[in-house]
Scaffold this motif. Structure first.
Motif, PDB file in Angstrom:
ATOM      1  N   ALA A 143       0.833  -1.191   0.000  1.00 37.26           N
ATOM      2  CA  ALA A 143       0.000   0.000   0.000  1.00 37.26           C
ATOM      3  C   ALA A 143       0.874   1.250   0.000  1.00 37.26           C
ATOM      4  N   ALA A 144       0.331   2.317  -0.550  1.00 32.10           N
ATOM      5  CA  ALA A 144       1.066   3.581  -0.585  1.00 32.10           C
ATOM      6  C   ALA A 144       1.324   4.074   0.834  1.00 32.10           C
ATOM      7  N   GLU A 145       2.459   4.744   0.987  1.00 31.34           N
ATOM      8  CA  GLU A 145       2.788   5.259   2.312  1.00 31.34           C
ATOM      9  C   GLU A 145       1.823   6.384   2.672  1.00 31.34           C
ATOM     10  N   PRO A 146       1.561   6.562   3.962  1.00 30.09           N
ATOM     11  CA  PRO A 146       0.602   7.582   4.360  1.00 30.09           C
ATOM     12  C   PRO A 146       1.101   8.980   3.995  1.00 30.09           C
ATOM     13  N   ARG A 147       0.175   9.830   3.639  1.00 34.74           N
ATOM     14  CA  ARG A 147       0.508  11.204   3.285  1.00 34.74           C
ATOM     15  C   ARG A 147       0.628  12.021   4.560  1.00 34.74           C
ATOM     16  N   LEU A 148       1.699  12.768   4.655  1.00 38.92           N
ATOM     17  CA  LEU A 148       1.921  13.609   5.818  1.00 38.92           C
ATOM     18  C   LEU A 148       1.318  14.989   5.569  1.00 38.92           C
TER      19      LEU A 148
ATOM     20  N   PHE B 103       8.244  18.579   3.220  1.00 39.48           N
ATOM     21  CA  PHE B 103       9.624  18.234   3.563  1.00 39.48           C
ATOM     22  C   PHE B 103       9.917  16.780   3.201  1.00 39.48           C
ATOM     23  N   ASP B 104       8.972  15.885   3.485  1.00 41.12           N
ATOM     24  CA  ASP B 104       9.156  14.466   3.171  1.00 41.12           C
ATOM     25  C   ASP B 104       9.286  14.261   1.663  1.00 41.12           C
ATOM     26  N   ARG B 105       8.421  14.902   0.877  1.00 45.24           N
ATOM     27  CA  ARG B 105       8.500  14.773  -0.579  1.00 45.24           C
ATOM     28  C   ARG B 105       9.811  15.345  -1.113  1.00 45.24           C
ATOM     29  N   THR B 106      10.247  16.461  -0.545  1.00 43.43           N
ATOM     30  CA  THR B 106      11.511  17.066  -0.973  1.00 43.43           C
ATOM     31  C   THR B 106      12.683  16.152  -0.667  1.00 43.43           C
ATOM     32  N   MET B 107      12.672  15.548   0.515  1.00 39.98           N
ATOM     33  CA  MET B 107      13.762  14.645   0.877  1.00 39.98           C
ATOM     34  C   MET B 107      13.764  13.397   0.003  1.00 39.98           C
ATOM     35  N   ARG B 108      12.585  12.877  -0.336  1.00 37.01           N
ATOM     36  CA  ARG B 108      12.518  11.708  -1.227  1.00 37.01           C
ATOM     37  C   ARG B 108      13.084  12.043  -2.609  1.00 37.01           C
ATOM     38  N   LEU B 109      12.717  13.211  -3.127  1.00 38.17           N
ATOM     39  CA  LEU B 109      13.230  13.639  -4.426  1.00 38.17           C
ATOM     40  C   LEU B 109      14.742  13.844  -4.360  1.00 38.17           C
ATOM     41  N   LEU B 110      15.212  14.489  -3.301  1.00 34.44           N
ATOM     42  CA  LEU B 110      16.640  14.720  -3.132  1.00 34.44           C
ATOM     43  C   LEU B 110      17.390  13.387  -3.044  1.00 34.44           C
ATOM     44  N   ASN B 111      16.842  12.425  -2.320  1.00 35.47           N
ATOM     45  CA  ASN B 111      17.474  11.105  -2.219  1.00 35.47           C
ATOM     46  C   ASN B 111      17.548  10.428  -3.586  1.00 35.47           C
ATOM     47  N   GLN B 112      16.494  10.552  -4.395  1.00 35.12           N
ATOM     48  CA  GLN B 112      16.510   9.950  -5.730  1.00 35.12           C
ATOM     49  C   GLN B 112      17.596  10.582  -6.597  1.00 35.12           C
ATOM     50  N   VAL B 113      17.717  11.905  -6.525  1.00 37.38           N
ATOM     51  CA  VAL B 113      18.736  12.604  -7.308  1.00 37.38           C
ATOM     52  C   VAL B 113      20.132  12.187  -6.847  1.00 37.38           C
ATOM     53  N   ILE B 114      20.335  12.141  -5.531  1.00 37.06           N
ATOM     54  CA  ILE B 114      21.638  11.786  -4.995  1.00 37.06           C
ATOM     55  C   ILE B 114      21.989  10.335  -5.322  1.00 37.06           C
ATOM     56  N   LEU B 115      21.010   9.431  -5.274  1.00 40.49           N
ATOM     57  CA  LEU B 115      21.280   8.040  -5.662  1.00 40.49           C
ATOM     58  C   LEU B 115      21.665   7.946  -7.134  1.00 40.49           C
ATOM     59  N   ALA B 116      21.029   8.751  -7.974  1.00 40.27           N
ATOM     60  CA  ALA B 116      21.386   8.764  -9.395  1.00 40.27           C
ATOM     61  C   ALA B 116      22.810   9.293  -9.580  1.00 40.27           C
ATOM     62  N   VAL B 117      23.174  10.342  -8.850  1.00 38.37           N
ATOM     63  CA  VAL B 117      24.538  10.883  -8.928  1.00 38.37           C
ATOM     64  C   VAL B 117      25.545   9.833  -8.441  1.00 38.37           C
ATOM     65  N   GLY B 118      25.201   9.118  -7.361  1.00 37.32           N
ATOM     66  CA  GLY B 118      26.072   8.053  -6.876  1.00 37.32           C
ATOM     67  C   GLY B 118      26.267   6.964  -7.913  1.00 37.32           C
ATOM     68  N   GLY B 119      25.203   6.603  -8.610  1.00 36.29           N
ATOM     69  CA  GLY B 119      25.312   5.618  -9.689  1.00 36.29           C
ATOM     70  C   GLY B 119      26.200   6.111 -10.813  1.00 36.29           C
TER      71      GLY B 119
END
Length: 142
Positions: A17-22, A29-45
């Motif tokens: 199930a989808a994670e609860p919306r804050l 802040f949660d959405r921004t951190m998720r997006l930032l993590n995706q970008v950083i993981l792509a840079v790490g790759g």
């Protein structure tokens, strides 16, 4: 032992199930951190791919062209270490690190939540200490 990440559970059709919306600012802040993590993981790759290319270049130059290599080894090490530390936050957010589940299965859910919170606090303390020491070393080198 669990590796936290399984290709079968990562497939879109196998997700739960989808994670609860804050609400409000916390949700943004949660959405921004998720997006930032995706970008950083792509840079790490990309850092890992770049390290592979640099090492391949080193082998070709050294053995086929008989030229000495000077910067390739250090560059590859920096890229690999950078990828490791860049991906740490994203992996921690997904709980994708290698974990031993002996305690998870034995502890009640409330104690397990406390254990996870303590792990997050220790991780934060390490990251803060590492950032502080990195900044002081950078300042000293400058």
């Amino acid at each position: 032992m669990s590796h936290g990440f399984d290709a079968a559970t990562a497939a879109p059709e196998a997700r739960g199930a989808a994670e609860p919306r804050l609400p409000g600012l916390l949700g943004a802040f949660d959405r921004t951190m998720r997006l930032l993590n995706q970008v950083i993981l792509a840079v790490g790759g990309l850092c890992l791919v770049a390290a592979c290319l640099v090492l391949t270049h080193s082998v070709v130059v050294r053995y086929l062209l008989k030229e000495p290599t000077e910067w390739q080894d250090e560059m590859a090490v920096f890229l690999i270490i950078g990828a490791t530390f860049l991906s740490a936050a994203g992996v921690q957010a997904k709980r994708g690190h290698v974990a031993i589940e002996a305690l998870t299965g034995l502890l009640p859910p409330a104690a397990n939540r406390v254990r996870l919170l303590l792990a997050d606090i220790v991780s934060l303390a390490f990251c803060l200490f590492f950032a502080w020491k990195s900044w002081s070393r950078d300042h000293e080198a400058w």
